[in-house]
Design a protein around this motif. Structure first.
Motif, PDB file in Angstrom:
ATOM      1  N   VAL A  42       0.845  -1.204   0.000  1.00 39.93           N
ATOM      2  CA  VAL A  42       0.000   0.000   0.000  1.00 39.93           C
ATOM      3  C   VAL A  42       0.880   1.254   0.000  1.00 39.93           C
ATOM      4  O   VAL A  42       0.642   2.201  -0.753  1.00 39.93           O
ATOM      5  CB  VAL A  42      -0.945   0.002   1.221  1.00 39.93           C
ATOM      6  CG1 VAL A  42      -1.661   1.351   1.333  1.00 39.93           C
ATOM      7  CG2 VAL A  42      -1.961  -1.122   1.102  1.00 39.93           C
ATOM      8  N   ALA A  43       1.932   1.246   0.819  1.00 36.79           N
ATOM      9  CA  ALA A  43       2.822   2.404   0.916  1.00 36.79           C
ATOM     10  C   ALA A  43       3.587   2.619  -0.382  1.00 36.79           C
ATOM     11  O   ALA A  43       3.767   3.759  -0.820  1.00 36.79           O
ATOM     12  CB  ALA A  43       3.795   2.220   2.076  1.00 36.79           C
ATOM     13  N   VAL A  44       4.052   1.532  -1.000  1.00 35.16           N
ATOM     14  CA  VAL A  44       4.789   1.654  -2.259  1.00 35.16           C
ATOM     15  C   VAL A  44       3.918   2.297  -3.337  1.00 35.16           C
ATOM     16  O   VAL A  44       4.334   3.224  -4.039  1.00 35.16           O
ATOM     17  CB  VAL A  44       5.297   0.275  -2.735  1.00 35.16           C
ATOM     18  CG1 VAL A  44       5.778   0.347  -4.190  1.00 35.16           C
ATOM     19  CG2 VAL A  44       6.434  -0.202  -1.853  1.00 35.16           C
ATOM     20  N   VAL A  45       2.689   1.820  -3.459  1.00 32.63           N
ATOM     21  CA  VAL A  45       1.788   2.355  -4.493  1.00 32.63           C
ATOM     22  C   VAL A  45       1.423   3.811  -4.198  1.00 32.63           C
ATOM     23  O   VAL A  45       1.518   4.684  -5.065  1.00 32.63           O
ATOM     24  CB  VAL A  45       0.518   1.486  -4.595  1.00 32.63           C
ATOM     25  CG1 VAL A  45      -0.488   2.137  -5.540  1.00 32.63           C
ATOM     26  CG2 VAL A  45       0.878   0.093  -5.086  1.00 32.63           C
ATOM     27  N   ALA A  46       1.015   4.091  -2.941  1.00 36.12           N
ATOM     28  CA  ALA A  46       0.556   5.444  -2.598  1.00 36.12           C
ATOM     29  C   ALA A  46       1.707   6.444  -2.605  1.00 36.12           C
ATOM     30  O   ALA A  46       1.614   7.509  -3.240  1.00 36.12           O
ATOM     31  CB  ALA A  46      -0.130   5.430  -1.233  1.00 36.12           C
ATOM     32  N   ALA A  47       2.802   6.121  -1.898  1.00 39.28           N
ATOM     33  CA  ALA A  47       3.944   7.041  -1.850  1.00 39.28           C
ATOM     34  C   ALA A  47       4.594   7.163  -3.226  1.00 39.28           C
ATOM     35  O   ALA A  47       5.041   8.249  -3.614  1.00 39.28           O
ATOM     36  CB  ALA A  47       4.965   6.560  -0.823  1.00 39.28           C
ATOM     37  N   GLY A  48       4.654   6.065  -3.959  1.00 40.52           N
ATOM     38  CA  GLY A  48       5.217   6.116  -5.307  1.00 40.52           C
ATOM     39  C   GLY A  48       4.396   6.999  -6.224  1.00 40.52           C
ATOM     40  O   GLY A  48       4.946   7.817  -6.980  1.00 40.52           O
ATOM     41  N   PHE A  49       3.062   6.868  -6.151  1.00 40.72           N
ATOM     42  CA  PHE A  49       2.191   7.697  -6.988  1.00 40.72           C
ATOM     43  C   PHE A  49       2.328   9.172  -6.620  1.00 40.72           C
ATOM     44  O   PHE A  49       2.452  10.042  -7.486  1.00 40.72           O
ATOM     45  CB  PHE A  49       0.737   7.254  -6.830  1.00 40.72           C
ATOM     46  CG  PHE A  49      -0.240   8.084  -7.620  1.00 40.72           C
ATOM     47  CD1 PHE A  49      -0.381   7.906  -8.982  1.00 40.72           C
ATOM     48  CD2 PHE A  49      -0.998   9.069  -6.995  1.00 40.72           C
ATOM     49  CE1 PHE A  49      -1.275   8.678  -9.718  1.00 40.72           C
ATOM     50  CE2 PHE A  49      -1.891   9.845  -7.708  1.00 40.72           C
ATOM     51  CZ  PHE A  49      -2.024   9.652  -9.087  1.00 40.72           C
ATOM     52  N   GLY A  50       2.307   9.470  -5.310  1.00 43.81           N
ATOM     53  CA  GLY A  50       2.445  10.863  -4.878  1.00 43.81           C
ATOM     54  C   GLY A  50       3.786  11.457  -5.266  1.00 43.81           C
ATOM     55  O   GLY A  50       3.865  12.617  -5.685  1.00 43.81           O
ATOM     56  N   THR A  51       4.857  10.663  -5.157  1.00 44.54           N
ATOM     57  CA  THR A  51       6.191  11.145  -5.514  1.00 44.54           C
ATOM     58  C   THR A  51       6.297  11.402  -7.017  1.00 44.54           C
ATOM     59  O   THR A  51       6.827  12.434  -7.447  1.00 44.54           O
ATOM     60  CB  THR A  51       7.258  10.110  -5.089  1.00 44.54           C
ATOM     61  OG1 THR A  51       7.189   9.920  -3.675  1.00 44.54           O
ATOM     62  CG2 THR A  51       8.648  10.591  -5.471  1.00 44.54           C
ATOM     63  N   ILE A  52       5.797  10.473  -7.814  1.00 47.71           N
ATOM     64  CA  ILE A  52       5.826  10.657  -9.280  1.00 47.71           C
ATOM     65  C   ILE A  52       4.987  11.863  -9.681  1.00 47.71           C
ATOM     66  O   ILE A  52       5.391  12.669 -10.524  1.00 47.71           O
ATOM     67  CB  ILE A  52       5.320   9.383  -9.989  1.00 47.71           C
ATOM     68  CG1 ILE A  52       6.313   8.235  -9.765  1.00 47.71           C
ATOM     69  CG2 ILE A  52       5.121   9.640 -11.478  1.00 47.71           C
ATOM     70  CD1 ILE A  52       5.827   6.894 -10.258  1.00 47.71           C
ATOM     71  N   LEU A  53       3.819  12.010  -9.057  1.00 46.28           N
ATOM     72  CA  LEU A  53       2.959  13.166  -9.341  1.00 46.28           C
ATOM     73  C   LEU A  53       3.678  14.465  -8.992  1.00 46.28           C
ATOM     74  O   LEU A  53       3.629  15.446  -9.750  1.00 46.28           O
ATOM     75  CB  LEU A  53       1.658  13.044  -8.553  1.00 46.28           C
ATOM     76  CG  LEU A  53       0.617  14.151  -8.777  1.00 46.28           C
ATOM     77  CD1 LEU A  53       0.157  14.144 -10.239  1.00 46.28           C
ATOM     78  CD2 LEU A  53      -0.577  13.952  -7.848  1.00 46.28           C
TER      79      LEU A  53
END
Length: 422
Positions: free
Chosen positions: A338-349
């Protein structure tokens, strides 16, 4: 390998079935990682803008001044230089000591003093006069040039002035005016000078101070100092040198040589721009600390709730022979994914937003004060790979740590009690 495959299969199923419980965590992780990336990209660009303005145009990486001066801010126009005494010895002694320090690339002496002059309306105005060694100054602050891009070379009674000062005096190149000072010995000294050029201050044109650049030897004559008198030095560090370490070593060297002067980093003397950056950093770090605490507690509570809700499932898995480490690993992996997907998405955004905002005219400043503090009408933030990596690792790490205790609590359940729902 089969264990890892099983962990992923069960963790993925649990995420999908418990997705509503993860919504708040996902939203908070996306928002926090996005904010972190964009903030540090903007903050770093702002810091670099300020550094270019102060270091390349005004003061160098390190400033060495007489220990009788009050260095509250190198930029402060009301800085009290009265009673400032010349340093014992010659400027060459200090320059040799400073140049011997590893990491120093160039050093130049300056004679800086406050003065007054009269404009065309016969109004007295305060100014800053800076006596420079033309050859050394061009090495220390290469961006300090005239409007034609040439190094400042004041000789004799010739001076360079900022455009702002020239406009206030109502004079152009070739004009003459009188400079009067009582800064040092509290005895008026006056000299007539001629404008031989207009000094250019890149990035600070709109906020120019009333600066006057005169030859250092001529400045000493005006003040009644002897030839080679030391008063102040600007120091440029090697490109990759840490100016904190260089400053400390300069101070140690001066102390060992018995030379009475104090060394300061440009950050120590930067005045309002540096102070604002530090306040913004402190506010953001405090906000992020609160956000991380909220994320930690939210994940811990959510995982605890999920563990309680899956007591029978956990007991069944334990009864079927699944080891404690497998139960704990599945729980932690669930939060990790969950953290990888959420933090990864926020970081890429955040990275994509930063890249887009850096294009064209950049991000506009909201008012003139921000233009001054951040060094221009707009910012062109630059994203660096380490910002994104640190952001993702930070939020994944805090998520996994928060999931650790609930995961091992689930792993330590007795199979019989768990199957009975106890």
């Amino acid at each position: 390998m089969k264990s890892i495959e099983l962990w992923f299969r069960i963790a993925t199923k649990n995420i999908l079935s418990g997705l509503p419980r993860y919504i708040a965590i996902v939203v908070l992780l996306i928002f926090s990682s996005f904010t972190t990336v964009t903030f540090f990209a903007f903050q770093q660009e702002s810091y670099q803008n300020i550094k270019r303005s102060l270091v390349d145009v005004l003061m160098g990486d390190v400033v060495v001044i007489a220990d009788s001066a009050s260095p509250s801010s190198y930029l402060a126009e009301d800085l009290d230089w009265q009673g400032l005494t010349a340093l014992p010895g010659k400027s060459g002694d200090y320059e040799s000591a400073i140049e011997s320090v590893p990491g120093v690339s160039a050093v130049s002496s300056r004679v800086r003093f406050g003065a007054v002059t009269v404009d065309d309306a016969h109004q007295i105005m305060p100014i800053f006069a800076i006596g420079i060694d033309p050859d050394q100054e061009s090495r220390v602050v290469p961006d300090l040039q005239d409007q034609q891009g040439r190094p400042l070379r004041p000789e004799g009674n010739g001076v360079y002035v900022t455009q702002h000062l020239a406009d206030r005096l109502g004079l152009a190149v070739g004009g003459r005016f009188a400079v009067t000072t009582d800064d040092i010995h509290k005895q008026s000294a006056s000299s007539e000078v001629e404008i031989v050029g207009i000094a250019s201050l890149p990035g600070l044109e709109k906020y120019e101070m009333d600066y006057l650049y005169v030859n250092a030897d001529r400045a000493r004559e005006i003040l009644g100092f002897g030839p080679g008198t030391a008063l102040e030095f600007v120091v440029n560090c090697d490109e990759h040198a840490d100016n904190r370490e260089v400053r400390n070593e300069i101070q140690n060297t001066l102390n060992r040589e018995g030379l009475s002067a104090n060394a300061y980093r440009w950050q120590d003397l930067g005045g309002l721009p540096v102070s604002v950056i530090r306040v913004v950093q402190a506010i953001f770090i405090g906000t992020m600390a609160v956000a991380l605490l909220v994320i930690f507690m939210l994940i811990a509570v959510t995982n605890h709730t999920l563990v309680v809700g899956r007591v029978r499932e956990t007991g069944t898995l334990r009864a079927l022979g699944m080891q404690r480490r497998d139960i704990a690993a599945m729980q932690i992996l669930e939060t990790f994914l969950v953290a990888v997907v959420a933090a990864g998405f926020g970081t890429i955004l955040g990275a994509v937003t930063t890249i887009e905002m850096s294009k064209g005219e950049g991000a506009p400043q909201v008012d003139e004060m921000m233009e001054f503090i951040f060094g221009g009408k707009s910012l062109h933030p630059q994203i660096h790979w380490y910002i994104t990596v640190i952001t993702i690792i930070m939020f994944i790490g805090i998520s996994v740590i928060a999931a650790w205790r609930p995961a091992f609590r689930a792993a330590n359940m007795h199979p019989v009690d768990a199957m009975a729902g106890r």
